[in-house]
Write an enzyme that holds these catalytic residues in place. Structure first.
Site, PDB file in Angstrom:
ATOM      1  N   SER A 144       0.806  -1.121   0.091  1.00  0.00           N
ATOM      2  CA  SER A 144       0.040   0.011   0.032  1.00  0.00           C
ATOM      3  C   SER A 144       0.751   1.280   0.032  1.00  0.00           C
ATOM      4  O   SER A 144       0.302   2.358  -0.036  1.00  0.00           O
ATOM      5  CB  SER A 144      -1.050   0.065   1.058  1.00  0.00           C
ATOM      6  OG  SER A 144      -0.151  -0.081   2.316  1.00  0.00           O
ATOM      7  N   ASN A 161      -2.404  -2.516  13.498  1.00  0.00           N
ATOM      8  CA  ASN A 161      -3.850  -2.308  13.480  1.00  0.00           C
ATOM      9  C   ASN A 161      -4.082  -1.144  13.958  1.00  0.00           C
ATOM     10  O   ASN A 161      -5.289  -0.458  13.752  1.00  0.00           O
ATOM     11  CB  ASN A 161      -4.585  -3.468  14.057  1.00  0.00           C
ATOM     12  CG  ASN A 161      -4.447  -4.705  13.335  1.00  0.00           C
ATOM     13  OD1 ASN A 161      -3.491  -4.895  12.019  1.00  0.00           O
ATOM     14  ND2 ASN A 161      -4.617  -5.900  13.620  1.00  0.00           N
ATOM     15  N   THR A 198     -38.420  28.538  -9.882  1.00  0.00           N
ATOM     16  CA  THR A 198     -38.602  27.094  -9.490  1.00  0.00           C
ATOM     17  C   THR A 198     -38.973  26.183 -10.567  1.00  0.00           C
ATOM     18  O   THR A 198     -39.150  26.880 -11.819  1.00  0.00           O
ATOM     19  CB  THR A 198     -40.058  27.074  -8.466  1.00  0.00           C
ATOM     20  OG1 THR A 198     -41.144  27.436  -9.591  1.00  0.00           O
ATOM     21  CG2 THR A 198     -40.231  28.128  -7.547  1.00  0.00           C
ATOM     22  N   HIS A 199     -38.511  25.232 -10.605  1.00  0.00           N
ATOM     23  CA  HIS A 199     -38.517  24.456 -11.855  1.00  0.00           C
ATOM     24  C   HIS A 199     -37.489  25.064 -12.958  1.00  0.00           C
ATOM     25  O   HIS A 199     -37.822  24.744 -14.258  1.00  0.00           O
ATOM     26  CB  HIS A 199     -39.700  23.968 -12.456  1.00  0.00           C
ATOM     27  CG  HIS A 199     -40.652  23.457 -11.547  1.00  0.00           C
ATOM     28  ND1 HIS A 199     -40.874  22.023 -11.190  1.00  0.00           N
ATOM     29  CD2 HIS A 199     -41.395  23.870 -10.478  1.00  0.00           C
ATOM     30  CE1 HIS A 199     -41.728  21.772 -10.117  1.00  0.00           C
ATOM     31  NE2 HIS A 199     -42.008  23.014  -9.671  1.00  0.00           N
ATOM     32  N   SER A 244     -11.781  27.212 -26.551  1.00  0.00           N
ATOM     33  CA  SER A 244     -12.039  25.857 -27.365  1.00  0.00           C
ATOM     34  C   SER A 244     -10.859  25.626 -28.340  1.00  0.00           C
ATOM     35  O   SER A 244     -10.309  26.717 -28.732  1.00  0.00           O
ATOM     36  CB  SER A 244     -13.385  26.005 -28.232  1.00  0.00           C
ATOM     37  OG  SER A 244     -13.221  24.924 -29.268  1.00  0.00           O
ATOM     38  N   LYS A 279     -15.168  30.607 -28.496  1.00  0.00           N
ATOM     39  CA  LYS A 279     -15.675  30.096 -27.174  1.00  0.00           C
ATOM     40  C   LYS A 279     -14.969  30.507 -25.752  1.00  0.00           C
ATOM     41  O   LYS A 279     -13.810  30.615 -25.904  1.00  0.00           O
ATOM     42  CB  LYS A 279     -15.716  28.721 -27.039  1.00  0.00           C
ATOM     43  CG  LYS A 279     -16.609  27.952 -28.408  1.00  0.00           C
ATOM     44  CD  LYS A 279     -17.981  28.105 -28.126  1.00  0.00           C
ATOM     45  CE  LYS A 279     -18.249  26.683 -27.121  1.00  0.00           C
ATOM     46  NZ  LYS A 279     -19.637  26.514 -26.703  1.00  0.00           N
ATOM     47  N   ASN A 311     -15.619  28.850 -22.386  1.00  0.00           N
ATOM     48  CA  ASN A 311     -16.484  27.861 -21.670  1.00  0.00           C
ATOM     49  C   ASN A 311     -16.295  27.783 -20.266  1.00  0.00           C
ATOM     50  O   ASN A 311     -15.220  28.331 -19.635  1.00  0.00           O
ATOM     51  CB  ASN A 311     -16.046  26.368 -22.349  1.00  0.00           C
ATOM     52  CG  ASN A 311     -16.535  26.207 -23.590  1.00  0.00           C
ATOM     53  OD1 ASN A 311     -17.327  26.952 -24.223  1.00  0.00           O
ATOM     54  ND2 ASN A 311     -15.468  25.639 -24.438  1.00  0.00           N
ATOM     55  N   TYR A 325      -9.647  -6.304  12.889  1.00  0.00           N
ATOM     56  CA  TYR A 325      -8.819  -5.721  11.770  1.00  0.00           C
ATOM     57  C   TYR A 325      -9.035  -6.817  10.641  1.00  0.00           C
ATOM     58  O   TYR A 325      -8.663  -8.323  10.877  1.00  0.00           O
ATOM     59  CB  TYR A 325      -7.385  -5.564  11.877  1.00  0.00           C
ATOM     60  CG  TYR A 325      -6.845  -4.892  10.945  1.00  0.00           C
ATOM     61  CD1 TYR A 325      -6.904  -3.624  10.332  1.00  0.00           C
ATOM     62  CD2 TYR A 325      -5.902  -5.791   9.982  1.00  0.00           C
ATOM     63  CE1 TYR A 325      -6.177  -3.194   9.172  1.00  0.00           C
ATOM     64  CE2 TYR A 325      -5.326  -5.330   8.634  1.00  0.00           C
ATOM     65  CZ  TYR A 325      -5.618  -4.192   8.331  1.00  0.00           C
ATOM     66  OH  TYR A 325      -5.011  -3.741   7.152  1.00  0.00           O
ATOM     67  N   GLN A 338      -7.520  -1.880   4.447  1.00  0.00           N
ATOM     68  CA  GLN A 338      -6.426  -1.074   3.814  1.00  0.00           C
ATOM     69  C   GLN A 338      -7.071  -0.260   2.620  1.00  0.00           C
ATOM     70  O   GLN A 338      -6.476   0.951   2.233  1.00  0.00           O
ATOM     71  CB  GLN A 338      -5.475  -1.950   3.329  1.00  0.00           C
ATOM     72  CG  GLN A 338      -4.265  -1.599   2.550  1.00  0.00           C
ATOM     73  CD  GLN A 338      -3.146  -2.209   2.359  1.00  0.00           C
ATOM     74  OE1 GLN A 338      -2.701  -2.751   3.362  1.00  0.00           O
ATOM     75  NE2 GLN A 338      -2.817  -2.724   1.151  1.00  0.00           N
ATOM     76  N   LYS A 363      -8.223   3.981   2.501  1.00  0.00           N
ATOM     77  CA  LYS A 363      -7.584   5.253   2.360  1.00  0.00           C
ATOM     78  C   LYS A 363      -7.639   5.806   1.351  1.00  0.00           C
ATOM     79  O   LYS A 363      -7.762   7.044   1.178  1.00  0.00           O
ATOM     80  CB  LYS A 363      -5.876   4.646   2.802  1.00  0.00           C
ATOM     81  CG  LYS A 363      -5.726   4.819   4.278  1.00  0.00           C
ATOM     82  CD  LYS A 363      -4.316   4.080   4.661  1.00  0.00           C
ATOM     83  CE  LYS A 363      -4.423   2.669   4.643  1.00  0.00           C
ATOM     84  NZ  LYS A 363      -5.301   1.996   5.337  1.00  0.00           N
TER      85      LYS A 363
HETATM   86  N1  ARG Z   1      -1.447  -1.303   5.433  1.00  0.00           N
HETATM   87  C1  ARG Z   1      -2.193  -1.690   6.416  1.00  0.00           C
HETATM   88  C2  ARG Z   1      -3.627  -1.005   6.369  1.00  0.00           C
HETATM   89  O1  ARG Z   1      -3.826   0.013   5.707  1.00  0.00           O
HETATM   90  C3  ARG Z   1      -1.873  -1.609   7.756  1.00  0.00           C
HETATM   91  C4  ARG Z   1      -2.390  -2.826   8.608  1.00  0.00           C
HETATM   92  C5  ARG Z   1      -1.726  -3.926   8.483  1.00  0.00           C
HETATM   93  N2  ARG Z   1      -2.023  -4.802   9.431  1.00  0.00           N
HETATM   94  C6  ARG Z   1      -2.198  -6.140   9.302  1.00  0.00           C
HETATM   95  N3  ARG Z   1      -2.583  -7.072  10.319  1.00  0.00           N
HETATM   96  N4  ARG Z   1      -1.857  -6.617   8.132  1.00  0.00           N
HETATM   97  O2  ARG Z   1      -4.560  -1.284   6.779  1.00  0.00           O
END
Ligand code: ARG
Length: 468
Positions: free
Chosen positions: A31, A118, A163-164, A285, A291, A293, A325, A330, A333
């Site tokens: 990640s 976690n 309105t509308h 444009s 134009k 825009n 968890y 993950q 995010k």
């Molecule tokens: N990269 C993980 C996340 O964003 C961090 C937590 C990982 N925990 C685990 N038990 N693998 O959630």
């Protein structure tokens, strides 16, 4: 293999394993590409944890100092783009711990006692979102301030209210602009309330069951500026309400931005011609030289779709997920970052477009010649004379129908005809200034009401609670 991690593949958890992860499994799990944005907060959370370990007697002051320094160094390297990520680093948390261990050897290996990714990832993401919330709060306040300023300029500017999307009754431009302002004031309030709930530290929860090391979560929470520590360790690592609620608030805010943008696009449409976007907020444009825009407005409108999708992604992710968890989490995010980024992109652009918009007040006034705008005023004049509203409505409608069949309008009625209708001197009511001036009630479109309203909205913004 990285020294001190044991096992295969260099992972922090490699001790139990004999083979390294398959490259495709590692690629799926990695990640770093998106969670490197948490680095600064991961370092802060790490420092607070080091102090908790010191308080509990697991680190000497010298050891704690060395760990804090190494964390800060790693944080600076990442911030300055000098950090060497390792292929084995799964995420930002493991990269930072690995780098601290690379520097300090056995001492670095003490960092993760009583802590899990976690609880750490939740701490980082809460801190990241609270910081984003503060930036969004400032941007939203600037937009409201711009709307209030433009509304004050145009407290007396008459325009057809709709309105509308059809002409309905005269209003003032200031009144319409403040209608958008109040929506954004509610967004500010929502984000502030969200921030209060979000300011909860999960640190000390560990993987799911706290630890046996006697760490003090309240102290760690206070060190990080959180209002409180978690009350239940399973909830602490499972709860993503703060992400989902942020996204709900962001989606509502993006909806408001899209509706303001839709008005800008409509007002600047040449078939209406009520406003012109400044060149700096317009685009040309590639093919048609003439134009100009309204791309700024159109993109502000279109971006609402992705913020709504960000909310839906996290809502779907969490629905039915058992507590504890799961790596699914993950996936929280990228939607959270995307929604915050999108608001931070759209808000300043729309604020600039509003602040520099040129209104054609003559065109708005000319549009108020449309007689239908005064029909409700005529019916209400009859009501003030004791006519039941339903009858007044019918009588006014019949008058309009008869005049249309005679190919004339209200402006053509003479004094006798007005008297016969029951509204002597009715021609004076076919006037946008008179129509608007008669609506002095609180929350109405008269210039006096708009000024009161502008002061009230400005006060709401000036006195809004500060995001923790
Ligand atoms: N990269 C993980 C996340 O964003 C961090 C937590 C990982 N925990 C685990 N038990 N693998 O959630």
């Amino acid at each position: 293999m990285t020294e001190g991690t044991g096992g295969s593949g260099g992972q922090l958890w490699a001790g139990r394993f004999s083979v390294a992860p398959a490259p495709e499994a590692h690629a799926l799990g990695r990640s770093l590409a998106f969670d490197a944005r948490l680095a600064q907060f991961d370092v802060e959370a790490g420092v607070a944890h080091v102090r908790a370990l010191q308080d509990a007697g697991f680190l000497t002051p010298v050891e704690a100092g060395a760990l804090e320094e190494a964390l800060a160094d790693v944080g600076n390297e990442i911030a300055e783009g000098r950090f060497a990520f390792d292929d084995a680093d799964e995420d930002i948390h493991s990269a930072i711990e690995r780098a601290v261990t690379d520097r300090l050897g056995d001492l670095g290996a003490k960092l993760h006692a009583g802590r899990s990714r976690n609880d750490l990832v939740v701490a980082d993401l809460r801190l990241w979102l609270l910081a984003a919330g503060r930036r969004i709060d400032a941007l939203l306040a600037s937009l409201v301030v711009a709307l209030v300023a433009r509304a004050r300029e145009h407290a007396e500017t008459v325009m057809p209210g709709t309105t509308h999307a059809r002409f309905a009754q005269p209003v003032t431009l200031g009144h319409h602009l403040l209608a958008h302002g109040w929506a954004f004031a509610r967004d500010l309030e929502r984000f502030a309330e969200w921030a209060v709930r979000t300011s909860t530290s999960p640190l000390g929860a560990g993987a799911t069951a706290t630890s046996t090391l006697g760490l003090d979560p309240d102290m760690t929470a206070a060190r990080l500026g959180f209002h409180r520590a978690f009350r239940n360790s399973i909830d602490a690592v499972s709860d993503r309400d703060f992400v989902q609620e942020f996204l709900a608030d962001a989606a509502i805010c993006a909806t408001h931005l899209s509706r303001l943008a839709a008005d800008l696009a409509r007002w600047t449409d040449e078939s209406l011609g009520w406003a012109t976007l400044d060149e700096a907020y317009s685009t040309g444009s590639s093919m048609m030289p003439q134009k100009r825009n309204p791309d700024t407005a159109e993109l502000a409108r279109g971006k609402a779709a992705r913020v709504a999708a960000d909310f839906v992604a996290v809502a779907a992710l969490l629905q039915g997920l058992p507590l504890g968890y799961h790596r699914d989490l993950q996936e929280d995010k990228e939607p959270a970052f995307d929604a915050a980024d999108t608001l931070e992109l759209v808000l300043p652009a729309l604020t600039g477009a509003v602040a520099t918009l040129r209104f054609d007040t003559d065109a708005m006034r000319a549009a108020c010649a449309s007689e239908g705008l005064y029909a409700t005023d005529l019916a209400e004049a009859l009501v003030r004379d004791g006519v039941p509203f339903r009858e007044a409505h019918r009588r006014t409608g019949e008058l309009l129908k008869r005049l249309a069949s005679e190919d004339r309008g209200l402006a053509g009625l003479d004094d006798d005809e007005w008297a016969a209708f029951g509204v002597p001197g009715g021609s004076r009511m076919l006037d946008p200034d008179a129509s608007v001036a008669a609506r002095t009630m609180a929350g109405g479109p008269s210039s006096a009401s708009v000024r009161v309203q502008a002061d009230a909205l400005a006060a709401v913004i000036a006195e809004r609670p500060i995001n923790p």
